[in-house]
Design a protein around this motif. Structure first.
Motif, PDB file in Angstrom:
ATOM      1  N   MET A   1      42.734  28.758   3.506  1.00  0.00           N
ATOM      2  CA  MET A   1      41.629  28.206   4.309  1.00  0.00           C
ATOM      3  C   MET A   1      40.404  29.105   4.163  1.00  0.00           C
ATOM      4  N   THR A   2      39.298  28.535   3.786  1.00  0.00           N
ATOM      5  CA  THR A   2      38.098  29.344   3.633  1.00  0.00           C
ATOM      6  C   THR A   2      37.134  29.051   4.766  1.00  0.00           C
ATOM      7  N   ALA A   3      36.470  30.059   5.224  1.00  0.00           N
ATOM      8  CA  ALA A   3      35.500  29.857   6.314  1.00  0.00           C
ATOM      9  C   ALA A   3      34.139  29.543   5.716  1.00  0.00           C
ATOM     10  N   SER A   4      33.520  28.477   6.169  1.00  0.00           N
ATOM     11  CA  SER A   4      32.196  28.117   5.682  1.00  0.00           C
ATOM     12  C   SER A   4      31.171  28.990   6.406  1.00  0.00           C
ATOM     13  N   GLU A   5      29.898  28.790   6.082  1.00  0.00           N
ATOM     14  CA  GLU A   5      28.832  29.622   6.664  1.00  0.00           C
ATOM     15  C   GLU A   5      28.833  29.570   8.189  1.00  0.00           C
ATOM     16  N   SER A   6      29.098  28.396   8.733  1.00  0.00           N
ATOM     17  CA  SER A   6      29.059  28.240  10.186  1.00  0.00           C
ATOM     18  C   SER A   6      30.338  28.767  10.850  1.00  0.00           C
ATOM     19  N   GLY A   7      31.265  29.235  10.036  1.00  0.00           N
ATOM     20  CA  GLY A   7      32.501  29.759  10.604  1.00  0.00           C
ATOM     21  C   GLY A   7      33.552  28.682  10.807  1.00  0.00           C
ATOM     22  N   VAL A   8      33.194  27.435  10.430  1.00  0.00           N
ATOM     23  CA  VAL A   8      34.151  26.334  10.591  1.00  0.00           C
ATOM     24  C   VAL A   8      34.970  26.231   9.302  1.00  0.00           C
TER      25      VAL A   8
ATOM     26  N   THR B   1      36.713  24.933   6.109  1.00  0.00           N
ATOM     27  CA  THR B   1      36.632  23.756   5.247  1.00  0.00           C
ATOM     28  C   THR B   1      37.761  23.849   4.236  1.00  0.00           C
ATOM     29  N   LEU B   2      38.470  22.758   4.083  1.00  0.00           N
ATOM     30  CA  LEU B   2      39.577  22.751   3.141  1.00  0.00           C
ATOM     31  C   LEU B   2      39.223  21.911   1.930  1.00  0.00           C
ATOM     32  N   GLY B   3      39.574  22.404   0.753  1.00  0.00           N
ATOM     33  CA  GLY B   3      39.409  21.605  -0.448  1.00  0.00           C
ATOM     34  C   GLY B   3      40.543  20.605  -0.539  1.00  0.00           C
TER      35      GLY B   3
ATOM     36  N   GLU C   1      35.254  15.783   9.457  1.00  0.00           N
ATOM     37  CA  GLU C   1      34.428  15.147   8.426  1.00  0.00           C
ATOM     38  C   GLU C   1      35.234  15.217   7.144  1.00  0.00           C
ATOM     39  N   VAL C   2      35.536  14.063   6.579  1.00  0.00           N
ATOM     40  CA  VAL C   2      36.309  14.025   5.336  1.00  0.00           C
ATOM     41  C   VAL C   2      35.402  13.502   4.229  1.00  0.00           C
TER      42      VAL C   2
ATOM     43  N   HIS D   1      45.058  11.093  -2.032  1.00  0.00           N
ATOM     44  CA  HIS D   1      44.611  11.506  -3.377  1.00  0.00           C
ATOM     45  C   HIS D   1      43.098  11.527  -3.503  1.00  0.00           C
ATOM     46  N   ALA D   2      42.412  10.802  -2.569  1.00  0.00           N
ATOM     47  CA  ALA D   2      40.956  10.670  -2.662  1.00  0.00           C
ATOM     48  C   ALA D   2      40.204  11.669  -1.775  1.00  0.00           C
ATOM     49  N   VAL D   3      40.950  12.575  -1.146  1.00  0.00           N
ATOM     50  CA  VAL D   3      40.307  13.566  -0.264  1.00  0.00           C
ATOM     51  C   VAL D   3      39.715  14.700  -1.113  1.00  0.00           C
ATOM     52  N   LYS D   4      38.406  14.947  -0.903  1.00  0.00           N
ATOM     53  CA  LYS D   4      37.751  16.030  -1.642  1.00  0.00           C
ATOM     54  C   LYS D   4      37.650  17.278  -0.766  1.00  0.00           C
ATOM     55  N   THR D   5      37.113  17.108   0.425  1.00  0.00           N
ATOM     56  CA  THR D   5      37.068  18.220   1.382  1.00  0.00           C
ATOM     57  C   THR D   5      37.350  17.706   2.790  1.00  0.00           C
TER      58      THR D   5
END
Lengths: 107, 98
Positions: free
Chosen positions: A1-8, A10-12, A33-34, A75-79
């Motif tokens: 799990m990586t933390a985005s700039e806002s600290g939320v 985001t999963l690939g 948000e998908v 299969h269609a999930v990007k983030t």
């Protein structure tokens, strides 16, 4: 799990599909948000994530009783990004598709 | 002794994972039941949107069986959609007021 700039977090897509059921249930009842592979952003409250196909069931609640339900195929999930940790629609999500009647499945 | 404790912990973990998996799957199957006989809009590749009445899905969610599939080239009374061609599907639902 990586933390985005806002600290939320985001999963690939691949990272998301490798989640264990216990990690998946962390998303349930939360506003997410998908982004799908066609670049479209789907926003909604997570009802469930299918552990087999990894499809996400999102519900968008409106003022009246009609809601919009979107199933984004695994299969269609990007983030996937959690927009809000609030679980204000938890009761409605629990009631939405739950069935009182017993269904008998044949083997 | 330590090994036994570790094994017990692992078994508990497996049982918990299975229970969570079952809960998530049950909720998904309930969603599929709710989709039955509903008009669904499928978003496919190349920004193609088609509407159809949802019938059933197979156990691995590889195919959807639909009826009255409205495509750009006409209406198909019955069709089988490959899930790998579908990006998302959308339908309206009502909140049950208690």
């Amino acid at each position: 799990m990586t933390a985005s700039e806002s600290g939320v977090p985001t999963l690939g897509g691949d990272e998301f599909r490798q989640q264990t059921p216990k990690e998946m249930i962390f998303f349930v009842h939360k506003l997410v948000e998908v982004e799908s592979i066609d670049g479209k952003i789907h926003t909604g409250w997570v009802h469930t994530i299918d552990p087999v196909s990894k499809s996400i069931v999102l519900v968008q609640f409106s003022e009246d009783t009609s809601n919009e339900c979107t199933v984004v195929m695994g299969h269609a999930v990007k983030t996937v990004r959690i927009s809000s940790d609030a679980t204000e629609h938890e009761d409605e999500l629990e009631r939405l598709f739950s069935r009182e009647t017993k269904i008998t499945f044949t083997k | 002794m330590e090994e036994e404790v570790m094994q017990c912990g692992e078994e508990n973990n497996v049982a918990e994972q299975q229970a969570t998996r079952a809960l998530l799957r049950k909720r998904f199957l309930e969603t599929l039941l709710a989709m039955n006989n509903q008009k669904i809009t499928f978003s496919m590749h190349d920004r193609i949107n088609v509407t159809a009445t949802f019938e059933v899905a197979d156990i691995d969610i590889l195919h959807f069986q639909v009826s009255n599939l409205e495509t750009p080239i006409g209406v198909q009374p019955h069709a089988l959609l490959r899930c790998s061609d579908v990006i998302a599907c959308c339908f309206k639902t009502q909140t049950a007021r208690t």
